[in-house]
Design an enzyme around this catalytic site. Structure first.
Site, PDB file in Angstrom:
ATOM      1  N   VAL A 158     -21.860  43.577  45.710  1.00  0.00           N
ATOM      2  CA  VAL A 158     -22.815  43.923  44.588  1.00  0.00           C
ATOM      3  C   VAL A 158     -23.546  43.276  43.404  1.00  0.00           C
ATOM      4  O   VAL A 158     -22.494  43.105  42.389  1.00  0.00           O
ATOM      5  CB  VAL A 158     -22.149  45.401  44.473  1.00  0.00           C
ATOM      6  CG1 VAL A 158     -22.884  46.197  44.103  1.00  0.00           C
ATOM      7  CG2 VAL A 158     -21.610  45.799  45.888  1.00  0.00           C
ATOM      8  N   CYS A 159     -24.145  42.840  43.277  1.00  0.00           N
ATOM      9  CA  CYS A 159     -24.999  42.866  42.254  1.00  0.00           C
ATOM     10  C   CYS A 159     -24.210  41.356  41.173  1.00  0.00           C
ATOM     11  O   CYS A 159     -24.807  40.655  41.923  1.00  0.00           O
ATOM     12  CB  CYS A 159     -25.320  44.329  40.814  1.00  0.00           C
ATOM     13  SG  CYS A 159     -26.556  43.478  39.624  1.00  0.00           S
ATOM     14  N   THR A 160     -23.681  41.221  39.950  1.00  0.00           N
ATOM     15  CA  THR A 160     -23.526  40.570  39.503  1.00  0.00           C
ATOM     16  C   THR A 160     -22.364  40.186  40.186  1.00  0.00           C
ATOM     17  O   THR A 160     -21.402  39.000  39.614  1.00  0.00           O
ATOM     18  CB  THR A 160     -23.801  40.446  37.874  1.00  0.00           C
ATOM     19  OG1 THR A 160     -23.186  41.738  37.789  1.00  0.00           O
ATOM     20  CG2 THR A 160     -25.286  40.517  37.873  1.00  0.00           C
TER      21      THR A 160
END
Length: 150
Positions: free
Chosen positions: A108-110
Site C-alpha cells: 500500500v502506498c510507499t
C-alpha cells in the site's frame, strides 16, 4: 476456505495503510454461509508494541519468528517504510522470504519501496504516492513506474 492475511507493522507505519486493509479483509464474508473469508493478523519483526504515525500504539499478533504461514501479505507504507525499514536488512530479507511462500504479496502506498528494495518489483510496473514517484523511479530504475494511476 478462508485465507490467512498478514499485515506487516513497523514503527511509523501509516495508520490508514494497515487499518484500511485490516478492516476490509476482516469484515468480508462468504455470502452463502456468512463465514469469514479472511483471517487477518498483524506481524512485526519482534512482535513488540510498535508506534504508528502520530503516536498510535499497536501490539502485533506475531513476530517474524512466531508468525504462521500467510496466503496474502500486505506491506503498508508511511515514513517508517520509506525512511526507516528500507534500511533494515532483516525486514527486507523477511519480505523476500515471504514472497516465495505467499499466494499474493502486495503493498500500500510507499510500502512499494520495501518491495522494490527487496528486488520484487524489478521488471514490473508499480506505483506509489504521487509525491514519491520520482524517487521510486530514480532509486529503482528496474521498476516501471506508473504515474497518474491508483
Amino acid at each position: 476456505m478462508s485465507w490467512n492475511v498478514g499485515l506487516l507493522l513497523f514503527n511509523e507505519v501509516e495508520v490508514l495503510d494497515f487499518a484500511g486493509p485490516f478492516e476490509v479483509f476482516s469484515i468480508t464474508e462468504f455470502p452463502e454461509n456468512r463465514e469469514k473469508a479472511f483471517h487477518v493478523k498483524t506481524v512485526s519483526q519482534h512482535g513488540e508494541l510498535i508506534k504508528a504515525r502520530n503516536g498510535l500504539m499497536v501490539k502485533p499478533n506475531y513476530s517474524f519468528e512466531t508468525a504462521p504461514s500467510f496466503d496474502i501479505l500486505i506491506v503498508p507504507g508511511g515514513y517508517g517504510a520509506e525512511e526507516i525499514e528500507i534500511h533494515n536488512a532483516e525486514v527486507i530479507k523477511w519480505i523476500q522470504e515471504q514472497s516465495a511462500k505467499v499466494e499474493l504479496l502486495t503493498s500500500v502506498c510507499t510500502g512499494a519501496f520495501l518491495l522494490a528494495k527487496a528486488g520484487l518489483l524489478d521488471g514490473k510496473s508499480a506505483t506509489t504516492h504521487w509525491m514519491d514517484l520520482t524517487r521510486l523511479e530514480t532509486e529503482y530504475p528496474n521498476v516501471k513506474v506508473i504515474r497518474n494511476m491508483r
